[in-house]
Scaffold this active site. Structure first.
Site, mmCIF file in Angstrom:
data_model
loop_
_atom_site.group_PDB
_atom_site.id
_atom_site.type_symbol
_atom_site.label_atom_id
_atom_site.label_comp_id
_atom_site.label_asym_id
_atom_site.label_seq_id
_atom_site.Cartn_x
_atom_site.Cartn_y
_atom_site.Cartn_z
ATOM 1 N N ASN A 216 29.225 31.587 38.172
ATOM 2 C CA ASN A 216 28.476 31.022 37.044
ATOM 3 C C ASN A 216 28.837 31.730 35.732
ATOM 4 O OD1 ASN A 216 26.571 29.134 35.970
ATOM 5 N ND2 ASN A 216 25.041 30.763 35.840
ATOM 6 N N SER A 217 30.065 32.258 35.652
ATOM 7 C CA SER A 217 30.496 32.831 34.365
ATOM 8 C C SER A 217 30.580 31.692 33.353
ATOM 9 C CB SER A 217 31.826 33.565 34.505
ATOM 10 O OG SER A 217 32.786 32.763 35.158
ATOM 11 N N ARG A 218 30.324 32.009 32.086
ATOM 12 C CA ARG A 218 30.141 30.959 31.077
ATOM 13 C C ARG A 218 30.893 31.266 29.791
ATOM 14 N NH1 ARG A 218 26.701 26.255 32.264
ATOM 15 N NH2 ARG A 218 26.044 26.714 34.386
ATOM 16 N N TYR B 213 20.179 36.226 30.247
ATOM 17 C CA TYR B 213 21.111 35.172 30.653
ATOM 18 C C TYR B 213 20.786 33.842 29.960
ATOM 19 C CZ TYR B 213 23.131 31.250 33.028
ATOM 20 O OH TYR B 213 23.788 30.066 33.245
ATOM 21 N N GLY B 214 21.814 33.180 29.478
ATOM 22 C CA GLY B 214 21.787 31.888 28.775
ATOM 23 C C GLY B 214 20.522 31.064 28.882
ATOM 24 N N HIS C 175 18.536 15.891 30.467
ATOM 25 C CA HIS C 175 19.645 16.797 30.807
ATOM 26 C C HIS C 175 20.908 15.949 30.964
ATOM 27 C CE1 HIS C 175 21.131 20.154 33.801
ATOM 28 N NE2 HIS C 175 21.627 20.331 32.599
ATOM 29 N N SER D 279 22.964 20.808 37.147
ATOM 30 C CA SER D 279 23.727 21.962 36.664
ATOM 31 C C SER D 279 24.990 22.159 37.482
ATOM 32 C CB SER D 279 22.861 23.215 36.749
ATOM 33 O OG SER D 279 21.723 23.046 35.943
ATOM 34 N N LYS E 72 17.354 25.055 27.220
ATOM 35 C CA LYS E 72 16.554 24.484 28.304
ATOM 36 C C LYS E 72 15.058 24.566 27.999
ATOM 37 C CE LYS E 72 20.087 23.042 30.215
ATOM 38 N NZ LYS E 72 20.973 23.469 31.238
ATOM 39 N N ARG F 295 19.979 31.064 35.874
ATOM 40 C CA ARG F 295 18.576 30.749 35.645
ATOM 41 C C ARG F 295 17.750 31.140 36.863
ATOM 42 N NH1 ARG F 295 17.817 26.045 36.122
ATOM 43 N NH2 ARG F 295 19.921 25.241 36.336
ATOM 44 N N ASP G 138 25.381 18.527 27.411
ATOM 45 C CA ASP G 138 24.310 19.041 28.286
ATOM 46 C C ASP G 138 22.949 18.387 28.045
ATOM 47 O OD1 ASP G 138 23.780 20.983 30.417
ATOM 48 O OD2 ASP G 138 22.506 22.018 28.973
ATOM 49 N N CYS H 223 27.580 20.303 37.859
ATOM 50 C CA CYS H 223 28.033 19.115 38.588
ATOM 51 C C CYS H 223 28.898 18.193 37.737
ATOM 52 C CB CYS H 223 26.837 18.360 39.157
ATOM 53 S SG CYS H 223 26.064 19.237 40.516
ATOM 54 N N GLY H 224 29.436 18.694 36.625
ATOM 55 C CA GLY H 224 30.480 17.945 35.942
ATOM 56 C C GLY H 224 30.162 17.324 34.595
ATOM 57 N N LYS H 225 29.047 17.708 33.935
ATOM 58 C CA LYS H 225 28.752 17.105 32.632
ATOM 59 C C LYS H 225 29.791 17.486 31.580
ATOM 60 C CE LYS H 225 24.564 18.670 32.390
ATOM 61 N NZ LYS H 225 24.599 19.246 33.736
HETATM 62 P P1 GTP Z 1 25.912 22.925 33.472
HETATM 63 O O1 GTP Z 1 26.530 23.545 32.256
HETATM 64 O O2 GTP Z 1 25.449 23.938 34.452
HETATM 65 O O3 GTP Z 1 24.823 21.959 33.144
HETATM 66 O O4 GTP Z 1 27.120 22.178 34.283
HETATM 67 P P2 GTP Z 1 27.942 20.839 34.039
HETATM 68 O O5 GTP Z 1 27.188 19.695 34.620
HETATM 69 O O6 GTP Z 1 28.352 20.729 32.621
HETATM 70 O O7 GTP Z 1 29.231 21.058 34.984
HETATM 71 P P3 GTP Z 1 30.769 21.310 34.612
HETATM 72 O O8 GTP Z 1 31.383 20.156 33.902
HETATM 73 O O9 GTP Z 1 30.881 22.631 33.965
HETATM 74 O O10 GTP Z 1 31.417 21.361 36.065
HETATM 75 C C1 GTP Z 1 30.989 22.256 37.036
HETATM 76 C C2 GTP Z 1 31.976 22.374 38.150
HETATM 77 O O11 GTP Z 1 32.269 21.099 38.712
HETATM 78 C C3 GTP Z 1 33.318 22.965 37.723
HETATM 79 O O12 GTP Z 1 33.715 23.905 38.677
HETATM 80 C C4 GTP Z 1 34.252 21.784 37.701
HETATM 81 O O13 GTP Z 1 35.557 22.158 37.989
HETATM 82 C C5 GTP Z 1 33.667 20.860 38.776
HETATM 83 N N1 GTP Z 1 33.947 19.444 38.479
HETATM 84 C C6 GTP Z 1 33.685 18.801 37.313
HETATM 85 N N2 GTP Z 1 34.099 17.509 37.356
HETATM 86 C C7 GTP Z 1 34.632 17.332 38.590
HETATM 87 C C8 GTP Z 1 35.218 16.206 39.257
HETATM 88 O O14 GTP Z 1 35.358 15.105 38.717
HETATM 89 N N3 GTP Z 1 35.642 16.409 40.542
HETATM 90 C C9 GTP Z 1 35.509 17.614 41.164
HETATM 91 N N4 GTP Z 1 35.951 17.726 42.407
HETATM 92 N N5 GTP Z 1 34.963 18.697 40.561
HETATM 93 C C10 GTP Z 1 34.525 18.561 39.301
HETATM 94 C C1 SPV Z 2 22.430 24.579 33.411
HETATM 95 O O1 SPV Z 2 22.180 25.400 34.306
HETATM 96 O O2 SPV Z 2 22.129 23.370 33.505
HETATM 97 C C2 SPV Z 2 23.142 25.027 32.197
HETATM 98 C C3 SPV Z 2 23.337 26.451 31.997
HETATM 99 O O3 SPV Z 2 23.484 24.199 31.356
HETATM 100 S S1 SPV Z 2 21.885 27.186 31.356
HETATM 101 O O4 SPV Z 2 21.914 27.036 29.915
HETATM 102 O O5 SPV Z 2 21.936 28.587 31.726
HETATM 103 O O6 SPV Z 2 20.717 26.553 31.887
HETATM 104 MN MN MN Z 3 23.002 22.127 32.040
#
Ligand code: GTP
Ligand code: SPV
Ligand code: MN
Length: 592
Positions: A375-377, A207-208, A236, A258, A216, A79, A285, A260-262
């Site tokens: 940020n590959s998806r 991009y997404g 979010h 983003s 978003k 983004r 998300d 951070c683990g959702k």
């Molecule tokens: P968006 O799709 O961008 O909104 O991201 P998201 O919040 O869904 O994050 P996602 O669950 O994809 O995790 C992002 C990164 O954080 C990945 O590299 C995970 O491996 C890492 N991660 C997720 N949960 C944990 C955790 O409990 N501990 C640690 N150390 N890393 C984590």
């Molecule tokens: C984020 O960045 O919070 C995502 C990926 O979930 S995107 O849809 O590209 O915003």
């Molecule tokens: Mn997100």
């Protein structure tokens, strides 16, 4: 092919849609217009075309049935917040954290870029629903795009096709989205929202988050704007349900910035010792939440697919995601193996001796660069998830018992604490900070304030948004309990203090027990925290009360500077920050 040059073969009788498409086609001048109906036949046809034109690569169908591979332009991998605008008549409305431009000026500029932009291309008309069919919370959008990759991704991420026209009937209140890739030039990249017109114009990217306009752009930026007007919340947040061995289901929503683990938290598998406990995913998300007839907040996931971070996904971190992306998935910017399989850093199994990286260059383990972009998806249908909640398609949504905030913080923030009350909870969300990730361009690793994980997604003034959160007290009878978590605290050596992933169940269990008043807590300067004897450490290797104390420690010096950092955001928003939050800040300072 069923494409046609005119709008005559439209598959809707909605005259507003037809005349708007006609108008946009006259502007963009596509060679052909393709009216998507969402059918399987159409999917096969578009996929074959995308493969023939090199937009998608067909992956090894024995290993990955129904999966395809896409490489983006290397300048277009995340983004772009600096190119994202909210265009309303009054600048004050969007506040200091959004880019603003007057609507007339921005229409002129973007329409200028759109003029003739689809010559030689096809315009795909993608009608879609954000939300389950028939839900009063669901919104209808129509996205016009000249990207076949976007058309195919939209059918994974949203409920597309005739269902959308059915829900719309002959009304005119659909979101109008126009997307053109132009020449994927960062200098001509603009993602513009016109909340007063329920319109989105996006150019120069593929991009997404910039181009899947339901996500978003509609579900959060326009969504939050509408939510304030209409008395609901667009957030979010992931939504999950925790089921006890006795069958009690408790739903929670969590806002983490983003990457951070959702997605990981939403699909969590409890450790073996939690026999009979189960986590169900409602969404990973976005949450739309509205007061229900009983005065509680009810949430739906407006999406139908997951657009998830690939690197780090493996059968230890997220086994459900591994299963979800084994079929019907579009992979973007991961690495490609010689046998048509895909690879990324942190995947199960051995590191390949050779592959093509996300740019298409030969990669070996000696290469300095990563094989997959950070940020590959993946874009995968939510119905592939082995633990998708049956409620994910329920038009009524699910009642939310807890809201969890969390950021990526190497220091300062403990693993878990609970707010004293709703205002204090809003303060916790409002002052959230997080280290920046690869999901957005710029600033990697720096801590920035990201209120409610909505800094890049709130469609109006952030101070007014806080006031809307506080106002929810008046619009509901029973609000969720509010918690703050941090999975990412590190020791002096830079190692994570908390194992995370499936073990986050232990934190979730305490949260849910608090919601049902089944467990006590101890007061701290930050809020309620678990008593050490109540926090389950059983079976955690190398982790005991001493490690827990360290994770939960509150360092006065760190908190003094944290309060100053929190203040920076409030100063920036000065005019509109509700007094209640200023009071919360003073209370915190005096407790510290
Ligand atoms: P968006 O799709 O961008 O909104 O991201 P998201 O919040 O869904 O994050 P996602 O669950 O994809 O995790 C992002 C990164 O954080 C990945 O590299 C995970 O491996 C890492 N991660 C997720 N949960 C944990 C955790 O409990 N501990 C640690 N150390 N890393 C984590
Ligand atoms: C984020 O960045 O919070 C995502 C990926 O979930 S995107 O849809 O590209 O915003
Ligand atoms: Mn997100």
């Amino acid at each position: 092919m069923t494409t046609n040059r005119t709008t005559d073969q439209s598959n809707t009788t909605n005259q507003t849609v037809i005349s708007w498409v006609k108008e946009m086609a006259a502007l963009c001048q596509p060679d052909t217009i393709f009216w998507c109906d969402g059918s399987e036949k159409e999917k096969a046809e578009l996929t074959a075309q995308a493969v023939a034109s090199g937009v998608l690569i067909k992956l090894n169908q024995e290993k990955l049935p129904g999966c395809y591979y896409h490489r983006s332009n290397p300048n277009d991998v995340a983004r772009v917040e600096q190119c994202t605008y909210i265009c309303t008549s009054a600048r004050e409305e969007v506040g200091p954290t959004n880019n603003w431009a007057p609507p007339s000026e921005m229409y002129e500029k973007v329409n200028g870029l759109l003029r003739g932009s689809m010559r030689g291309r096809t315009m795909y008309v993608v009608p879609y629903l954000m939300g389950p069919s028939g839900s009063p919370l669901t919104k209808v959008g129509v996205e016009l795009t000249d990207s076949i990759y976007v058309a195919l991704s939209m059918r994974v991420m949203a409920r597309i096709g005739d269902a959308a026209y059915e829900q719309l009937g002959n009304r005119a209140d659909f979101n109008r989205g126009v997307h053109s890739m132009l020449d994927i030039n960062p200098d001509r990249r603009l993602i513009c929202h016109f909340p007063q017109d329920n319109t989105i114009l996006s150019v120069g990217s593929n991009y997404g988050g910039n181009v899947l306009l339901g996500k978003k752009c509609l579900a959060l930026r326009i969504g939050s704007y509408l939510a304030r007007k209409e008395g609901w919340m667009a957030e979010h947040m992931l939504i999950l349900g925790l089921e006890s061995p006795e069958g009690e289901k408790t739903f929670v929503a969590a806002a983490f910035p983003s990457a951070c683990g959702k997605t990981n938290f939403a699909m969590l598998i409890p450790p073996a010792r939690y026999k009979g406990w189960k986590v169900w995913t409602v969404g990973d998300d976005i949450a739309w939440m509205k007061p229900g007839p009983d005065g509680r907040l009810y949430a739906i996931n407006p999406e139908a697919g997951y657009f998830g971070v690939v690197p780090g996904t493996n059968s230890k971190s997220n086994p459900n995601a591994v299963k979800t992306i084994e079929r019907d998935t579009i992979y973007t910017n991961v690495a490609l193996l010689p046998d048509g399989d895909v690879w990324w850093e942190g995947k199960d199994g051995p590191v390949p001796t050779e592959c093509l990286d996300w740019r298409g260059n030969r990669w070996t383990p000696d290469s300095k660069e990563k094989a997959a972009h950070p940020n590959s998806r993946f874009a995968a249908p939510m119905m592939n998830n082995p633990v998708v909640a049956p409620e994910a398609n329920d038009p009524h949504g699910v009642p939310i018992s807890a809201i969890i905030f969390g950021g990526r913080r190497a220091t300062t923030l403990p693993l878990i604490f609970q707010s004293f009350n709703w205002s204090h909870g809003v303060y916790l969300g409002a002052t959230m900070g997080s280290e920046m990730t690869a999901a957005a361009v710029g600033g990697l690793g720096q801590v920035r304030r990201d209120p409610m994980a909505m800094l890049p997604f709130c469609g109006y003034d952030m101070g007014d948004y806080f006031a809307h959160w506080l106002r929810m007290q008046k619009l509901t009878k029973t609000l969720p309990q509010v918690f703050h978590v941090n999975w990412f605290r590190k020791d002096e050596g830079g190692n994570f203090l908390w194992p995370g992933f499936g073990e986050n169940m232990r934190v979730l269990k305490w949260i849910v027990d608090r919601c049902h008043s089944r467990v006590g807590a101890q007061e701290s300067a930050l809020g309620w925290v678990p008593k050490v004897e109540d926090f389950d450490m059983n079976g955690l290797e190398g982790f005991g009360p001493a490690q827990f104390e360290k994770l939960q420690s509150i360092d006065t010096e760190e908190w003094k500077s944290e309060i100053l950092l929190q203040d920076e955001l409030f100063k920036n928003l000065r005019a509109t920050v509700p007094k209640e939050l200023i009071l919360q800040r003073e209370l915190l300072a005096s407790r510290i």
